[in-house]
Design an enzyme around this catalytic site. Structure first.
Site, short mmCIF file in Angstrom:
data_model
loop_
_atom_site.label_atom_id
_atom_site.label_comp_id
_atom_site.label_asym_id
_atom_site.label_seq_id
_atom_site.Cartn_x
_atom_site.Cartn_y
_atom_site.Cartn_z
N LEU A 119 -0.36 -2.94 8.91
CA LEU A 119 -0.99 -1.80 8.22
C LEU A 119 -2.17 -2.22 7.35
O LEU A 119 -2.88 -1.36 6.83
CB LEU A 119 0.04 -1.10 7.31
CG LEU A 119 1.01 -0.10 7.94
CD1 LEU A 119 2.10 -0.82 8.71
CD2 LEU A 119 1.66 0.77 6.87
N GLY B 128 0.83 -1.21 0.00
CA GLY B 128 0.00 0.00 0.00
C GLY B 128 0.86 1.26 0.00
O GLY B 128 2.09 1.19 -0.09
N PHE B 129 0.20 2.38 0.13
CA PHE B 129 0.88 3.67 0.06
C PHE B 129 1.91 3.82 1.19
O PHE B 129 3.12 3.93 0.94
CB PHE B 129 -0.19 4.77 0.07
CG PHE B 129 0.28 6.12 0.52
CD1 PHE B 129 1.45 6.67 0.02
CD2 PHE B 129 -0.48 6.84 1.43
CE1 PHE B 129 1.88 7.93 0.44
CE2 PHE B 129 -0.07 8.09 1.85
CZ PHE B 129 1.12 8.64 1.36
N TYR C 281 -4.73 -8.35 24.30
CA TYR C 281 -3.55 -9.22 24.19
C TYR C 281 -2.37 -8.69 25.02
O TYR C 281 -1.53 -9.46 25.45
CB TYR C 281 -3.15 -9.40 22.71
CG TYR C 281 -3.84 -10.58 22.07
CD1 TYR C 281 -5.22 -10.60 21.89
CD2 TYR C 281 -3.12 -11.70 21.65
CE1 TYR C 281 -5.86 -11.68 21.32
CE2 TYR C 281 -3.75 -12.79 21.07
CZ TYR C 281 -5.12 -12.77 20.89
OH TYR C 281 -5.74 -13.86 20.33
N ASP D 117 -4.38 -12.91 1.79
CA ASP D 117 -5.35 -12.13 2.57
C ASP D 117 -5.17 -12.53 4.03
O ASP D 117 -5.32 -13.71 4.37
CB ASP D 117 -6.75 -12.48 2.07
CG ASP D 117 -7.81 -11.56 2.66
OD1 ASP D 117 -7.53 -10.96 3.72
OD2 ASP D 117 -8.89 -11.46 2.06
N LYS E 217 -11.39 -0.24 13.50
CA LYS E 217 -10.10 0.18 14.07
C LYS E 217 -10.20 0.27 15.59
O LYS E 217 -9.25 -0.07 16.31
CB LYS E 217 -9.66 1.53 13.48
CG LYS E 217 -9.19 1.46 12.03
CD LYS E 217 -7.85 0.77 11.88
CE LYS E 217 -7.29 0.87 10.46
NZ LYS E 217 -6.04 0.11 10.27
N THR F 196 -1.90 11.43 5.72
CA THR F 196 -0.56 11.32 5.17
C THR F 196 -0.65 11.37 3.65
O THR F 196 -1.64 10.91 3.08
CB THR F 196 0.09 10.00 5.67
OG1 THR F 196 0.20 10.05 7.10
CG2 THR F 196 1.48 9.79 5.08
N TYR G 23 -14.92 1.52 9.13
CA TYR G 23 -13.50 1.82 9.37
C TYR G 23 -13.28 2.22 10.83
O TYR G 23 -12.47 1.63 11.53
CB TYR G 23 -13.09 2.95 8.43
CG TYR G 23 -11.61 3.24 8.40
CD1 TYR G 23 -10.70 2.26 7.99
CD2 TYR G 23 -11.11 4.49 8.73
CE1 TYR G 23 -9.34 2.53 7.94
CE2 TYR G 23 -9.75 4.77 8.68
CZ TYR G 23 -8.86 3.79 8.27
OH TYR G 23 -7.51 4.07 8.21
N ASP H 258 0.35 -8.97 1.46
CA ASP H 258 -0.66 -8.03 0.95
C ASP H 258 -1.55 -8.79 -0.03
O ASP H 258 -1.05 -9.59 -0.82
CB ASP H 258 0.05 -6.85 0.24
CG ASP H 258 -0.82 -5.62 0.13
OD1 ASP H 258 -1.92 -5.74 -0.45
OD2 ASP H 258 -0.41 -4.55 0.61
#
Ligand code: UDP
Length: 322
Positions: free
Chosen positions: A78, A11-12, A165, A57, A155, A181, A151, A32
């Site tokens: 990420l 990814g980016f 954990y 995945d 998250k 970013t 999202y 990825d």
């Protein structure tokens, strides 16, 4: 020299992190599924013997079996669609990668018996914040069933899972809350403000400021964000959360004019209503309080928005022939 695993490394931000870690002599394995990441981002590393790529995945458990027995100093987790357009398009995948995917990452850490995980959470956990700037201690103002909830809430779930954990399994897990970013390796069509405005400016098309553009964001150039993530892996504390980003706040209207000027474009700055493919509940103000990262991680973002945009424009021109 260290051994790293990066989920979402195509990814980016992931590919910029991979580049930096390889450049400093480390070994990096990227996992990825290329749902929102791109092969082009990692092609430059293909010939490097210290780079390994596993297309998988992380919602499945097969990928972890392939890595069985390896010891990683740090797993940077990420993997997730991250732009509003992407996660709104891939809602179920977003919910699952942050829940089941994160569970699989934490189980891998547990099995390996060494190293740490840096989980990349998001400023979206603060929702449309009522506190400015946002400190890590702020609980947020999130719509649990809104159009961004796939999202925001996944998250938040992942953060809770990480903390469970830490508390019950005594694992070394740290959390980064990344703020906006931008920089090279952004996707052209990810719908983010910086990519949209640069592409529109270079094509002399209307620069689409949503609403009146009074909403604010604080933009971090990707090398600063990457430095923050590495600093967190080296100096962060277990079970602690750190905002990573840039704390210069500006309106979206200002962003439009800065990008227009930097590209030398004649494109008109055009306020429009929110389009249908953009999720609602757009946060109106966003700016990190970076005190904790500055003092504990010695994190110090150095690239101004104007300089970062000047570095980013050639990337868009070259990669997309604009
Ligand atoms: N935005 C905009 N025009 C665009 C894309 C985004 O005005 O073409 C605004 C959007 O409404 C939001 C801000 O820019 O207020 C940042 O949006 P982005 O999708 O980059 O990321 P977010 O911070 O919402 O996750």
């Amino acid at each position: 020299m260290k051994n790293y695993l990066i989920t979402g490394g195509a990814g980016f931000i992931g590919s910029n992190l991979t580049q930096k870690l390889l450049d400093t002599g480390n070994t990096v394995t990227v996992v990825d599924n290329l749902l929102t990441g791109s092969k082009e981002n990692i092609t430059p590393f293909a010939a490097n013997p210290q780079f390994h790529f596993l297309q998988a995945d992380i919602i499945s458990t097969e990928w972890a079996k392939e890595l069985h027995g390896q010891k990683f100093d740090t797993i940077f987790h990420l993997a997730s669609p991250a732009s509003p357009k992407q996660y709104y398009t891939h809602q179920k995948e977003t919910l699952l990668v942050n829940s089941t995917g994160t569970l699989n990452v934490l189980e891998l850490l547990k099995e390996s018996g060494s190293g740490n995980v840096v989980f990349t959470s998001t400023s979206e956990v603060y929702g449309d914040p009522l506190e400015h700037p946002q400190k890590e201690t702020y609980w947020g103002h999130v719509n649990p069933v809104g159009e961004r909830s796939c999202y925001d809430e996944s998250k938040r779930f992942a953060e809770a899972l990480c903390m469970s954990y830490v508390r019950q399994q005594q694992l070394d897990i740290r959390i980064a809350r990344l703020f906006n970013t931008y920089g090279p390796n952004m996707e052209r069509e990810d719908g983010r403000v910086v990519s949209n405005f640069i592409v529109q400016s270079l094509q002399n098309k209307p620069i689409t400021v949503y609403n009146e553009g009074k909403q604010t964001r604080s933009f971090s150039y990707v090398s600063d964000t990457v430095d923050g993530l590495i600093a967190l892996s080296e100096h962060g504390k277990t079970g602690e959360i750190y905002n990573i980003g840039n704390d210069t706040e500006r309106t979206i209207l200002d962003v439009a004019h800065i990008i227009k000027k930097a590209t030398g474009s004649d494109a008109p700055v055009t306020p429009i209503p929110y389009p249908k493919n953009v999720p609602g509940d757009d946060p109106q103000r966003r700016c990190p309080d970076l005190t904790k990262a500055r003092t504990q991680l010695h994190y110090n973002p150095t690239i101004s928005f104007e300089d970062g945009i000047t570095k980013t424009i050639p990337y868009f021109k070259n990669r997309f022939n604009l």
